[in-house]
Motif scaffolding. Structure first.
Motif, PDB file in Angstrom:
ATOM      1  N   LYS A 143      -6.815  36.339   5.510  1.00 54.97           N
ATOM      2  CA  LYS A 143      -6.927  35.266   4.697  1.00 54.97           C
ATOM      3  C   LYS A 143      -6.861  33.865   6.100  1.00 54.97           C
ATOM      4  O   LYS A 143      -6.597  32.444   5.410  1.00 54.97           O
ATOM      5  N   VAL A 144      -4.926  33.646   6.742  1.00 58.01           N
ATOM      6  CA  VAL A 144      -4.346  32.671   7.648  1.00 58.01           C
ATOM      7  C   VAL A 144      -6.017  32.302   8.020  1.00 58.01           C
ATOM      8  O   VAL A 144      -5.738  30.702   8.554  1.00 58.01           O
ATOM      9  N   ALA A 145      -6.515  33.186   8.492  1.00 57.85           N
ATOM     10  CA  ALA A 145      -7.427  32.169   9.523  1.00 57.85           C
ATOM     11  C   ALA A 145      -8.461  32.237   8.873  1.00 57.85           C
ATOM     12  O   ALA A 145      -9.097  31.022   9.236  1.00 57.85           O
ATOM     13  N   ILE A 146      -9.025  32.239   7.922  1.00 54.62           N
ATOM     14  CA  ILE A 146     -10.079  30.851   6.940  1.00 54.62           C
ATOM     15  C   ILE A 146      -8.756  29.609   6.657  1.00 54.62           C
ATOM     16  O   ILE A 146      -9.900  29.279   6.524  1.00 54.62           O
ATOM     17  N   ALA A 147      -8.326  30.384   6.272  1.00 55.95           N
ATOM     18  CA  ALA A 147      -7.474  28.507   5.656  1.00 55.95           C
ATOM     19  C   ALA A 147      -6.976  27.672   6.739  1.00 55.95           C
ATOM     20  O   ALA A 147      -7.444  26.371   6.993  1.00 55.95           O
ATOM     21  N   PHE A 148      -6.693  28.264   7.914  1.00 58.00           N
ATOM     22  CA  PHE A 148      -7.002  27.384   8.983  1.00 58.00           C
ATOM     23  C   PHE A 148      -8.511  27.147   9.595  1.00 58.00           C
ATOM     24  O   PHE A 148      -8.423  25.279  10.113  1.00 58.00           O
ATOM     25  N   ALA A 149      -9.043  27.991   8.755  1.00 60.91           N
ATOM     26  CA  ALA A 149     -10.218  27.013  10.173  1.00 60.91           C
ATOM     27  C   ALA A 149     -10.911  26.138   8.894  1.00 60.91           C
ATOM     28  O   ALA A 149     -11.400  25.044   8.466  1.00 60.91           O
ATOM     29  N   MET A 150     -10.467  26.358   7.422  1.00 57.04           N
ATOM     30  CA  MET A 150     -11.238  25.478   6.328  1.00 57.04           C
ATOM     31  C   MET A 150     -10.656  23.803   6.876  1.00 57.04           C
ATOM     32  O   MET A 150     -11.566  22.884   6.875  1.00 57.04           O
ATOM     33  N   VAL A 151      -9.644  24.182   7.186  1.00 50.87           N
ATOM     34  CA  VAL A 151      -8.540  22.776   7.747  1.00 50.87           C
ATOM     35  C   VAL A 151      -9.218  22.301   8.943  1.00 50.87           C
ATOM     36  O   VAL A 151      -9.694  20.801   9.113  1.00 50.87           O
ATOM     37  N   GLY A 152      -9.449  23.355   9.398  1.00 49.66           N
ATOM     38  CA  GLY A 152     -10.015  23.221  11.098  1.00 49.66           C
ATOM     39  C   GLY A 152     -11.849  22.058  10.872  1.00 49.66           C
ATOM     40  O   GLY A 152     -12.121  21.122  11.240  1.00 49.66           O
ATOM     41  N   VAL A 153     -12.492  22.653   9.391  1.00 53.87           N
ATOM     42  CA  VAL A 153     -13.406  22.142   9.423  1.00 53.87           C
ATOM     43  C   VAL A 153     -13.443  20.542   9.012  1.00 53.87           C
ATOM     44  O   VAL A 153     -14.531  19.746   9.224  1.00 53.87           O
ATOM     45  N   PHE A 154     -12.348  20.922   7.640  1.00 55.01           N
ATOM     46  CA  PHE A 154     -12.524  19.311   7.371  1.00 55.01           C
ATOM     47  C   PHE A 154     -11.547  18.209   8.347  1.00 55.01           C
ATOM     48  O   PHE A 154     -12.256  17.012   8.393  1.00 55.01           O
ATOM     49  N   VAL A 155     -10.975  18.748   9.014  1.00 52.86           N
ATOM     50  CA  VAL A 155     -10.410  17.523  10.049  1.00 52.86           C
ATOM     51  C   VAL A 155     -12.056  17.166  11.177  1.00 52.86           C
ATOM     52  O   VAL A 155     -12.177  16.028  11.350  1.00 52.86           O
ATOM     53  N   VAL A 156     -12.447  18.548  11.239  1.00 58.62           N
ATOM     54  CA  VAL A 156     -13.341  18.085  12.619  1.00 58.62           C
ATOM     55  C   VAL A 156     -15.289  17.091  11.831  1.00 58.62           C
ATOM     56  O   VAL A 156     -15.343  16.022  12.039  1.00 58.62           O
ATOM     57  N   ALA A 157     -15.148  17.512  10.179  1.00 59.98           N
ATOM     58  CA  ALA A 157     -16.228  16.637   9.420  1.00 59.98           C
ATOM     59  C   ALA A 157     -15.959  15.014   9.315  1.00 59.98           C
ATOM     60  O   ALA A 157     -16.109  14.140   9.168  1.00 59.98           O
ATOM     61  N   TRP A 158     -14.361  14.981   8.988  1.00 58.15           N
ATOM     62  CA  TRP A 158     -13.554  13.771   8.894  1.00 58.15           C
ATOM     63  C   TRP A 158     -14.223  12.502   9.804  1.00 58.15           C
ATOM     64  O   TRP A 158     -14.194  11.555  10.026  1.00 58.15           O
ATOM     65  N   LEU A 159     -13.674  13.251  11.356  1.00 57.08           N
ATOM     66  CA  LEU A 159     -13.574  12.898  12.817  1.00 57.08           C
ATOM     67  C   LEU A 159     -14.491  12.286  13.039  1.00 57.08           C
ATOM     68  O   LEU A 159     -15.129  12.057  13.344  1.00 57.08           O
TER      69      LEU A 159
END
Length: 160
Positions: A143-159
């Motif tokens: 669950k922690v890994a998925i949550a960090f991956a969600m933030v990572g996907v968001f940041v990459v998509a935003w950048l």
């Protein structure tokens, strides 16, 4: 509402959500998803598109499901009795009411008690309890890994 205030709210939702992945009183991945959705919405889904938001929503649902079934899967993997599975489920609910320590130990206690009631074998009950605890721990890590991956996907998509 100012765009800056909305962005601060989006980032706060994500940060509180990340903390909530290990604190049982906060819906961690739901808050992370709310933050990434708000961030995508602020920008009119230009940088973070609708499909990315849908994928992030599916990731949040997966993390939520893992949170509830991980302890049961651990117990079932070692051939736990139906009573142990019921005990693990009851222990999980009771653990939510007891706070962080309760979430860590009550599924173990519930599964062990259920298995003991079913088979009257202390060693087997302890084995089922430990498997339940391990399942819960692995579920929390996922669950922690998925949550960090969600933030990572968001940041990459935003950048990008």
């Amino acid at each position: 509402m100012s765009i800056v205030v909305l962005w601060v709210l989006a980032v706060l939702l994500m940060l509180v959500g990340l903390v909530g992945t290990v604190l049982p009183v906060l819906p961690g991945t739901a808050l992370v998803f709310a933050g990434v959705w708000l961030g995508a919405w602020i920008d009119g889904y230009e940088r973070v598109g609708v499909y990315t938001v849908i994928v992030l929503g599916l990731m949040a649902v997966l993390a939520w499901a893992l949170d509830y079934v991980a302890a049961l899967m651990g117990a079932k993997r070692v051939g736990a009795s139906p009573q142990a599975l019921i005990g693990a489920a009851i222990g999980t609910v009771a653990g939510l009411l007891a706070g962080f320590v309760g979430v860590l130990f009550m599924p173990f206690v519930g599964a062990a008690a259920g298995e003991y009631l079913a088979r009257r074998d202390e060693q087997r009950a302890m084995q089922v309890g430990l498997a339940t605890g391990l399942g819960l721990l692995l579920g929390m890590v996922a669950k922690v890994a998925i949550a960090f991956a969600m933030v990572g996907v968001f940041v990459v998509a935003w950048l990008v």
